[in-house]
Design a protein around this motif. Structure first.
Motif, PDB file in Angstrom:
ATOM      1  N   GLY A  31     147.776  77.885 -11.570  1.00  0.00           N
ATOM      2  CA  GLY A  31     146.351  77.978 -11.900  1.00  0.00           C
ATOM      3  C   GLY A  31     145.822  76.653 -12.430  1.00  0.00           C
ATOM      4  N   ARG A  32     146.590  75.992 -13.313  1.00  0.00           N
ATOM      5  CA  ARG A  32     146.187  74.673 -13.834  1.00  0.00           C
ATOM      6  C   ARG A  32     146.062  73.655 -12.712  1.00  0.00           C
ATOM      7  NH1 ARG A  32     149.483  76.291 -18.136  1.00  0.00           N
ATOM      8  NH2 ARG A  32     151.338  75.306 -17.269  1.00  0.00           N
ATOM      9  N   ARG A  33     146.897  73.813 -11.687  1.00  0.00           N
ATOM     10  CA  ARG A  33     146.874  72.879 -10.554  1.00  0.00           C
ATOM     11  C   ARG A  33     145.787  73.217  -9.537  1.00  0.00           C
ATOM     12  NH1 ARG A  33     152.864  72.861  -8.583  1.00  0.00           N
ATOM     13  NH2 ARG A  33     151.934  71.610  -6.940  1.00  0.00           N
ATOM     14  N   GLY A  34     145.084  74.322  -9.743  1.00  0.00           N
ATOM     15  CA  GLY A  34     143.984  74.688  -8.853  1.00  0.00           C
ATOM     16  C   GLY A  34     144.414  75.241  -7.511  1.00  0.00           C
ATOM     17  N   LEU A  35     145.631  75.808  -7.454  1.00  0.00           N
ATOM     18  CA  LEU A  35     146.143  76.345  -6.194  1.00  0.00           C
ATOM     19  C   LEU A  35     145.673  77.772  -5.972  1.00  0.00           C
ATOM     20  CD1 LEU A  35     149.818  75.032  -6.464  1.00  0.00           C
ATOM     21  CD2 LEU A  35     147.892  74.013  -5.222  1.00  0.00           C
ATOM     22  N   CYS A  36     145.615  78.178  -4.728  1.00  0.00           N
ATOM     23  CA  CYS A  36     145.323  79.570  -4.377  1.00  0.00           C
ATOM     24  C   CYS A  36     146.625  80.347  -4.522  1.00  0.00           C
ATOM     25  CB  CYS A  36     144.801  79.669  -2.944  1.00  0.00           C
ATOM     26  SG  CYS A  36     144.364  81.352  -2.462  1.00  0.00           S
ATOM     27  N   ARG A  37     146.633  81.320  -5.434  1.00  0.00           N
ATOM     28  CA  ARG A  37     147.863  82.047  -5.759  1.00  0.00           C
ATOM     29  C   ARG A  37     147.863  83.414  -5.073  1.00  0.00           C
ATOM     30  NH1 ARG A  37     146.599  81.510 -11.846  1.00  0.00           N
ATOM     31  NH2 ARG A  37     144.593  81.969 -10.892  1.00  0.00           N
ATOM     32  N   VAL A  38     148.842  83.602  -4.184  1.00  0.00           N
ATOM     33  CA  VAL A  38     149.018  84.860  -3.471  1.00  0.00           C
ATOM     34  C   VAL A  38     150.340  85.459  -3.927  1.00  0.00           C
ATOM     35  CG1 VAL A  38     149.225  85.989  -1.226  1.00  0.00           C
ATOM     36  CG2 VAL A  38     147.730  83.987  -1.480  1.00  0.00           C
ATOM     37  N   LEU A  39     150.271  86.648  -4.495  1.00  0.00           N
ATOM     38  CA  LEU A  39     151.459  87.336  -4.986  1.00  0.00           C
ATOM     39  C   LEU A  39     151.873  88.391  -3.965  1.00  0.00           C
ATOM     40  CD1 LEU A  39     153.494  88.076  -7.232  1.00  0.00           C
ATOM     41  CD2 LEU A  39     151.718  89.556  -8.212  1.00  0.00           C
ATOM     42  N   LEU A  40     153.108  88.315  -3.505  1.00  0.00           N
ATOM     43  CA  LEU A  40     153.663  89.307  -2.586  1.00  0.00           C
ATOM     44  C   LEU A  40     154.628  90.179  -3.370  1.00  0.00           C
ATOM     45  CD1 LEU A  40     154.550  86.941   0.392  1.00  0.00           C
ATOM     46  CD2 LEU A  40     152.483  88.295   0.095  1.00  0.00           C
ATOM     47  N   ILE A  41     154.442  91.477  -3.284  1.00  0.00           N
ATOM     48  CA  ILE A  41     155.279  92.411  -4.028  1.00  0.00           C
ATOM     49  C   ILE A  41     155.437  93.678  -3.205  1.00  0.00           C
ATOM     50  CG2 ILE A  41     153.281  93.273  -5.319  1.00  0.00           C
ATOM     51  CD1 ILE A  41     155.172  93.675  -7.721  1.00  0.00           C
ATOM     52  N   ILE A 120     142.977  82.232   4.768  1.00  0.00           N
ATOM     53  CA  ILE A 120     142.404  81.804   3.498  1.00  0.00           C
ATOM     54  C   ILE A 120     141.854  80.398   3.687  1.00  0.00           C
ATOM     55  CG2 ILE A 120     142.866  81.312   1.074  1.00  0.00           C
ATOM     56  CD1 ILE A 120     145.091  83.463   1.250  1.00  0.00           C
ATOM     57  N   LEU A 121     140.566  80.250   3.371  1.00  0.00           N
ATOM     58  CA  LEU A 121     139.867  78.989   3.589  1.00  0.00           C
ATOM     59  C   LEU A 121     139.252  78.503   2.281  1.00  0.00           C
ATOM     60  CD1 LEU A 121     137.966  80.270   6.736  1.00  0.00           C
ATOM     61  CD2 LEU A 121     139.918  78.726   6.745  1.00  0.00           C
ATOM     62  N   PRO A 122     139.237  77.176   2.053  1.00  0.00           N
ATOM     63  CA  PRO A 122     138.567  76.660   0.861  1.00  0.00           C
ATOM     64  C   PRO A 122     137.077  77.010   0.907  1.00  0.00           C
ATOM     65  CG  PRO A 122     139.795  74.920   1.989  1.00  0.00           C
ATOM     66  CD  PRO A 122     139.802  76.111   2.881  1.00  0.00           C
ATOM     67  N   SER A 123     136.540  77.273  -0.265  1.00  0.00           N
ATOM     68  CA  SER A 123     135.128  77.601  -0.394  1.00  0.00           C
ATOM     69  C   SER A 123     134.655  77.041  -1.726  1.00  0.00           C
ATOM     70  CB  SER A 123     134.958  79.122  -0.353  1.00  0.00           C
ATOM     71  OG  SER A 123     133.611  79.484  -0.505  1.00  0.00           O
ATOM     72  N   ARG A 124     133.382  76.842  -1.887  1.00  0.00           N
ATOM     73  CA  ARG A 124     132.867  76.288  -3.133  1.00  0.00           C
ATOM     74  C   ARG A 124     133.312  77.150  -4.323  1.00  0.00           C
ATOM     75  NH1 ARG A 124     126.736  75.621  -3.130  1.00  0.00           N
ATOM     76  NH2 ARG A 124     127.347  74.664  -1.178  1.00  0.00           N
ATOM     77  N   GLY A 125     134.045  76.572  -5.232  1.00  0.00           N
ATOM     78  CA  GLY A 125     134.482  77.281  -6.423  1.00  0.00           C
ATOM     79  C   GLY A 125     135.687  78.187  -6.226  1.00  0.00           C
TER      80      GLY A 125
END
Length: 162
Positions: A31-41, A120-125
């Motif tokens: 989260g601090r690195r600004g990554l998109c986090r996808v959790l697989l469970i 998943i695509l980058p988007s504003r914010g």
């Protein structure tokens, strides 16, 4: 992994204290690195989202970690049913999406094999997720797209397209 050998007639799973602590650290760092986090469970993560005998026993603890550290998307299976739940995050809400078995040959529409394609695509914010639902229709037709869904990830996702 949430797989654990359960008692007879149960299909519960758990993450356990060590995995939950490690996950909290990973979610905080990414989260601090600004990554998109996808959790697989494997098991559904939303408390109360499936039968008691099939639940993730530490779903409330997982929900607290996600509420504190955030996640953009959670993907799960286990119930062999299509499902969409929302989990609280610091940015708003994150979708938790379940999918049917990709190999089920059920004759009824709600039980046929299915899989999802997520883009998943980058988007504003944050990000945007486009999801294509592909379902097995018949031996002649094979798999075909039967639904699509799009939502914002990484901000108040539940109010933006979902």
């Amino acid at each position: 992994s949430s797989a654990r050998p359960p008692a007879p007639l149960l299909a519960v799973g758990s993450l356990g204290r060590r995995q939950l602590q490690a996950l909290a650290g990973l979610l905080a760092e990414t989260g601090r690195r600004g990554l998109c986090r996808v959790l697989l469970i494997h098991h559904p993560p939303a408390p109360g989202s499936c039968a008691w005998r099939k639940r993730l026993t530490d779903a409330p603890q997982l929900a607290r970690i996600i509420a504190a550290e955030g996640v953009e998307l959670v993907l799960h299976g286990h119930t062999h049913k299509s499902a969409r739940h929302w989990l609280a995050t610091p940015a708003g809400q994150a979708p938790a999406i379940g999918v049917r078995s990709a190999s089920g040959l059920g004759r009824r529409p709600g039980r046929r094999a299915q899989y999802h394609l997520h883009r998943i695509l980058p988007s504003r914010g944050g990000w945007r997720m486009q999801m294509s639902v592909r379902e097995y229709l018949s031996p002649a037709q094979g798999f075909a797209e039967t639904a699509t869904w799009e939502t914002a990830l990484g901000r108040t996702a539940g109010s933006a397209g979902g």
